[in-house]
Design an enzyme around this catalytic site. Structure first.
Site, short mmCIF file in Angstrom:
data_model
loop_
_atom_site.label_atom_id
_atom_site.label_comp_id
_atom_site.label_asym_id
_atom_site.label_seq_id
_atom_site.Cartn_x
_atom_site.Cartn_y
_atom_site.Cartn_z
N ILE A 1 2.43 13.48 9.55
CA ILE A 1 2.77 14.58 10.44
C ILE A 1 4.30 14.69 10.55
O ILE A 1 4.96 13.72 10.92
CB ILE A 1 2.17 14.36 11.85
CG1 ILE A 1 0.66 14.22 11.77
CG2 ILE A 1 2.56 15.50 12.78
CD1 ILE A 1 0.01 13.82 13.08
N LYS B 1 6.62 3.84 18.38
CA LYS B 1 6.75 5.26 18.06
C LYS B 1 7.23 6.06 19.28
O LYS B 1 8.00 7.01 19.15
CB LYS B 1 5.40 5.79 17.56
CG LYS B 1 4.92 5.10 16.29
CD LYS B 1 3.46 5.41 16.00
CE LYS B 1 2.97 4.64 14.78
NZ LYS B 1 1.52 4.81 14.54
N THR C 1 0.82 -1.21 0.00
CA THR C 1 0.00 0.00 0.00
C THR C 1 0.85 1.26 0.00
O THR C 1 0.66 2.17 -0.82
CB THR C 1 -0.92 0.01 1.23
OG1 THR C 1 -1.78 -1.14 1.17
CG2 THR C 1 -1.78 1.26 1.27
N VAL C 2 1.81 1.34 0.92
CA VAL C 2 2.64 2.55 1.01
C VAL C 2 3.61 2.62 -0.16
O VAL C 2 3.81 3.69 -0.75
CB VAL C 2 3.39 2.60 2.35
CG1 VAL C 2 4.31 3.81 2.41
CG2 VAL C 2 2.40 2.65 3.51
N GLY D 1 -11.44 -1.69 7.13
CA GLY D 1 -10.02 -1.66 6.82
C GLY D 1 -9.19 -0.79 7.75
O GLY D 1 -8.00 -0.60 7.52
#
Length: 430
Positions: A134, A203, A13-14, A185
């Site tokens: 971001i 993260k 996807t990315v 999804g």
């Protein structure tokens, strides 16, 4: 115009979003920067499935080594911590610059990767590893470089935020909303990485390391997720003026670092509490700038691709201007070495008891709390009860040390008045 060659490993996807962005907006990037990004290879085990982006067939390969050899910048987007690590280290060894969105790999093996990059004299950029589109990594590395970072609060998992938002707005239970999120999804078939807090914890480790100048890894991060969170607790939080968020908390207190991820009550009046649905928000407090808030889409094809291509462009500019490693991916700072365990952390607490409706119940609980020097700031006891005569009792405490709270609750759990284990959540008065 100078050209910089780019190869992508991972065409999911990315990866498809990154390829599409470069092919669609390459001219815009070139006009703004004076550098043309040239896709040389896209490597994936599956190069036949339609990704919804028109890519010249000659760019596709199943050979990652071929992709690494063809490029100046290697973009790793396959995820995981095994083969992805090998490809990144292979690229660095070959003198290639690296861009990645792989938060788990960096959280667990970042120090090794950055050491290798320093020895090889190449850049490693990873903006997309935290909060998607971001630009929080760039803000910490560059925009806030003159600040000592005092604390960071982050809502950094869109799946969890979506679930909590719908539970609060619709009065729906956790399992129902999770099932809907999977159908839409927003949640994986196996949602553990998200709802058990580990995605946010990866993260958290990355941001703490940038803020405090030491690569911490995962061991010091206390992690709790939202699995099984009850609607009643969101409703009580609302009544008390709070919202519940899965919050990353990074603090520097008296020279000691705290890193925690857990469901947290935060005041409804704060901007952070207003971040809803699949959106992310990160609040950074610096000693000079004060509080800053970064808000946007934290995941998804387009948002993540935007961050990846920004990193590619940064590295390309470094290459053509002869300023490679102008701002290293990680640079040790003031070296705050002491990490506070969750047992030693101090917080305010939300406690929900399910107790028998009989004389002396409240007195028994408050006595045990008082013996541990834990004072009460607010209390709710409604008259409703179930068939067994059990009623909810909600207490908010003043600040207390975690181990003292746990000790008190251990004693309360042994009382015959307590119908079930106490529900505990922490409060951050941001």
């Amino acid at each position: 115009m100078k050209e910089v060659k780019v190869a992508i490993i991972g065409f999911g996807t990315v990866g498809a979003g990154v390829a599409e962005n470069i092919l669609k907006n390459g001219e815009v990037i070139a006009k703004r920067t004076g550098v043309k990004l040239v896709l040389t290879r896209i490597a994936d085990l599956d190069i036949t499935t339609d990704r919804g982006v028109a890519v010249p067939k000659e760019l596709l390969t199943t050979n990652a080594a071929e992709a690494i050899e063809s490029a100046d910048i290697v973009v790793e987007l396959i995820g995981g911590t095994t083969i992805a690590k090998k490809f990144i280290l292979d690229a660095i060894k070959a003198g290639k610059h690296v861009v990645t969105a792989n938060k788990a790999l960096l959280a667990m093996h970042g120090e090794e990767i950055f050491d290798a990059a320093e020895k090889a004299g190449v850049d490693v950029c990873y903006e997309a590893s935290v909060a998607g589109g971001i630009p929080i990594i760039k803000a910490l590395r560059e925009g806030l470089v003159s600040n000592r970072i005092n604390r960071i609060y982050g809502i950094m998992n869109g799946t969890c935020n979506y679930i909590l938002t719908r539970m609060e707005n619709e009065g729906a239970d956790f399992d129902t909303v999770l099932a809907d999120a999977q159908k839409l999804g927003y949640a994986e078939a196996n949602p553990s990485l998200d709802i058990d807090g580990f995605d946010t914890a990866h993260k958290t480790s990355i941001l703490a390391s940038l803020a405090f100048g030491r690569w911490f890894g995962m061991d010091p991060v206390h992690v709790e997720g939202i699995r099984g969170l009850e609607l009643a607790d969101l409703q009580y939080a609302d009544e008390l003026g709070y919202r519940i968020k899965l919050l990353a908390i990074i603090k520097l207190i008296d020279g000691k670092v705290q890193m925690r991820v857990h469901p947290t009550l935060i005041p409804k009046s704060t901007l952070l509490a207003g971040i809803s649905d699949v959106f992310n928000g990160v609040m950074v407090e610096g000693d000079t700038v004060g509080q800053t808030l970064f808000y946007g889409r934290g995941a998804g094809r387009s948002a993540t691709a935007s961050a990846v291509v920004a990193d590619i462009t940064d590295v390309a500019l470094n290459i053509v201007n002869g300023s490679v490693r102008r701002i290293p991916a990680f640079r040790p700072g003031e070296q705050f070495d002491e990490v506070v365990s969750i047992d030693e952390a101090a917080s305010r607490y939300y406690l929900r008891f399910m107790v028998k409706d009989c004389p002396g119940v409240l007195a028994s609980i408050t006595q045990i709390l008082a013996e541990k020097s834990i004072s009460i700031s607010s209390l709710i006891q409604h008259e409703r009860r179930d068939a067994d005569g059990v009623v909810p009792l909600v207490i908010l405490t003043h600040k207390a040390v975690e181990k003292e709270i746990r000790s008190a609750l251990g004693e309360i759990d042994t009382l015959s008045i307590n119908h079930s284990p106490v529900k505990l959540m922490r409060i951050e008065d941001i």
